[in-house]
Design a protein around this motif. Structure first.
Motif, PDB file in Angstrom:
ATOM      1  N   UNK A   1       0.693  -1.077  -0.009  1.00  0.00           N
ATOM      2  CA  UNK A   1      -0.161  -0.106   0.260  1.00  0.00           C
ATOM      3  C   UNK A   1       0.612   0.992   0.333  1.00  0.00           C
ATOM      4  N   UNK A   2       0.445   2.203  -1.013  1.00  0.00           N
ATOM      5  CA  UNK A   2       1.658   3.673  -1.136  1.00  0.00           C
ATOM      6  C   UNK A   2       0.699   4.356   0.628  1.00  0.00           C
ATOM      7  N   UNK A  23      -6.582   3.470   4.703  1.00  0.00           N
ATOM      8  CA  UNK A  23      -7.251   1.808   5.147  1.00  0.00           C
ATOM      9  C   UNK A  23      -8.247   1.088   4.519  1.00  0.00           C
ATOM     10  N   UNK A  24      -9.197   2.529   3.832  1.00  0.00           N
ATOM     11  CA  UNK A  24     -10.580   2.092   2.815  1.00  0.00           C
ATOM     12  C   UNK A  24     -10.249   2.680   1.425  1.00  0.00           C
ATOM     13  N   UNK A 108     -12.393   9.541   7.219  1.00  0.00           N
ATOM     14  CA  UNK A 108     -11.719   8.350   7.064  1.00  0.00           C
ATOM     15  C   UNK A 108     -11.004   8.063   7.874  1.00  0.00           C
ATOM     16  N   UNK A 109     -10.516   6.344   7.184  1.00  0.00           N
ATOM     17  CA  UNK A 109      -9.722   5.711   8.463  1.00  0.00           C
ATOM     18  C   UNK A 109      -8.407   5.512   7.922  1.00  0.00           C
ATOM     19  N   UNK A 161      -5.660   4.774  12.291  1.00  0.00           N
ATOM     20  CA  UNK A 161      -6.208   6.245  12.881  1.00  0.00           C
ATOM     21  C   UNK A 161      -7.223   7.098  12.286  1.00  0.00           C
ATOM     22  N   UNK A 162      -8.417   7.397  12.970  1.00  0.00           N
ATOM     23  CA  UNK A 162      -9.199   8.071  12.452  1.00  0.00           C
ATOM     24  C   UNK A 162      -9.778   9.372  12.401  1.00  0.00           C
ATOM     25  N   UNK A 163      -9.937  10.634  11.018  1.00  0.00           N
ATOM     26  CA  UNK A 163     -10.111  11.270  11.352  1.00  0.00           C
ATOM     27  C   UNK A 163     -10.727  11.444  11.670  1.00  0.00           C
ATOM     28  N   UNK A 164     -11.534  12.479  12.624  1.00  0.00           N
ATOM     29  CA  UNK A 164     -12.955  13.382  13.479  1.00  0.00           C
ATOM     30  C   UNK A 164     -12.863  14.343  12.983  1.00  0.00           C
TER      31      UNK A 164
END
Length: 361
Positions: A1-2, A23-24, A108-109, A161-164
């Motif tokens: 994965x880049x 991650x998605x 986003x994850x 890490x999930x963006x909040x």
């Protein structure tokens, strides 16, 4: 994965070099715009309104539009002077229980990958600390020209890490709930619970995008010069006039569709129907059946009763046996239906008449 971002996690005085990886991924089918008459591509060109000509990417900058429509140019140099300590750092600011994070804030994850051998030890330390504490880390970071909020948690052997969203970016649900007082009965809640138990749980890995698969079938068929498959027509749902009836139908349909595969059992999803009025027509078949069997039962009973009474005429010693037989017959008759009792009473009267005629003779 880049990787899409390189930096470090700031964990107190510990610095962990990491790479940010998406991650998605999206599997949606994308389309191009075409001219329907000749199939030519429709493209968007960047045109300057003042000069009315197309411009190149090198000629394009950014500006802030003021309230009166005036454009205020902003250069990359202006933004580079901003005091953002998180420009290349994911700065952990707190550790909180995971249930403190509102799912509405999640965006986003990303996966955080350790960058190089020196990062392996502190990376593992942070991961195990998060596991043992059963908490998540709240961090601030800068990505794509703005500072963001993030949540770090453990996924398998990796840190994600999930963006909040910032708290002030989440709207309050004002005017969303139904207005006025709505009363829900206990029977309706019981049926709703039964429906949830019947549907049961499901493995999310078993779910898939049926719409995307159908679109891919259409594209494949048209590319091969074939007729696209026709979709099955589903009956349009009617208006819900009776909530209880709709819930009962939903529970019934859910049980039939599950067919015992992971759905709730009858004990788990107990559906209690509403009490219904009894009608005379439902009793009629039982009464009719009793009348039909009266003559036959009477004949059999009369024959059985006649034999003990013959013995009584010959000898008085059988009287106790007659009383015992009568008591046993009464106990058995107590658990039977009204129709059979009627038949027995008819047989007894017939037997008594027969016995009296024989004694008189």
């Amino acid at each position: 994965m880049r990787s899409i971002w390189n930096g470090a996690i700031s964990f107190g005085l510990v610095s962990i070099p990491i790479k940010l990886v998406n991650a998605t991924e999206s599997h949606a089918v994308s389309f191009r715009q075409i001219h329907t008459e000749d199939g030519g591509r429709i493209r968007y060109r960047k045109v300057c309104e003042l000069e009315d000509r197309e411009v190149t990417q090198a000629e394009i900058g950014k500006a802030y539009e003021d309230a009166d429509g005036a454009m205020i140019p902003i250069t990359d140099e202006d933004l580079s002077q901003l005091p953002i300590p998180t420009a290349r750092t994911i700065e952990i600011v707190a550790f909180v229980p995971e249930d403190r994070i509102d799912p509405l804030q999640m965006g986003s994850a990303y996966y955080l990958a350790a960058s190089g051998a020196p990062a392996a030890k502190p990376y593992t330390l942070l991961r195990e600390a998060l596991k043992r504490s059963n908490r998540v880390a709240i961090a601030k970071f800068a990505l794509r020209g703005r500072e963001r909020l993030g949540m770090l948690r453990v996924v398998g052997d990796a840190i994600a890490m999930h963006g909040l969203l910032w708290p002030d970016e989440v709207r309050a649900p004002e005017g969303v709930a139904p207005e006025g007082g709505v009363t829900v009965r206990d029977q309706e809640l019981d049926l709703a619970d039964a429906l949830m138990d019947t549907l049961g749980e499901i493995d999310l890995d078993d779910l898939h995008d049926e719409y995307r698969e159908a679109v891919e079938e259409v594209v494949a068929a048209k590319a091969a010069g074939e007729r696209p498959p026709e979709s099955r027509e589903e009956a349009a749902p009617g208006k819900v006039l009776d909530l209880m009836a709709a819930l009962e139908s939903s529970v019934r349909a859910a049980r039939e569709s599950r067919g015992g595969e992971g759905g709730g059992t009858d004990e788990e999803a107990d559906v209690r129907s509403l009490p219904q009025r009894k009608t005379a027509s439902r009793r009629t078949p039982k009464e009719t059946g009793g009348k039909k069997s009266t003559s036959t039962a009477a004949k059999k009973t009369a024959a059985k009763k006649a034999e003990p009474k013959k013995a009584t005429a010959k000898s008085g010693a059988s009287a106790p046996a007659k009383k015992t037989a009568a008591k046993g017959t009464a106990k058995k008759a107590a658990g039977r239906s009204t129709a059979k009792e009627s038949a027995r009473s008819t047989g007894r009267s017939t037997a008594k008449k027969t016995a009296s005629r024989r004694r008189s003779a």
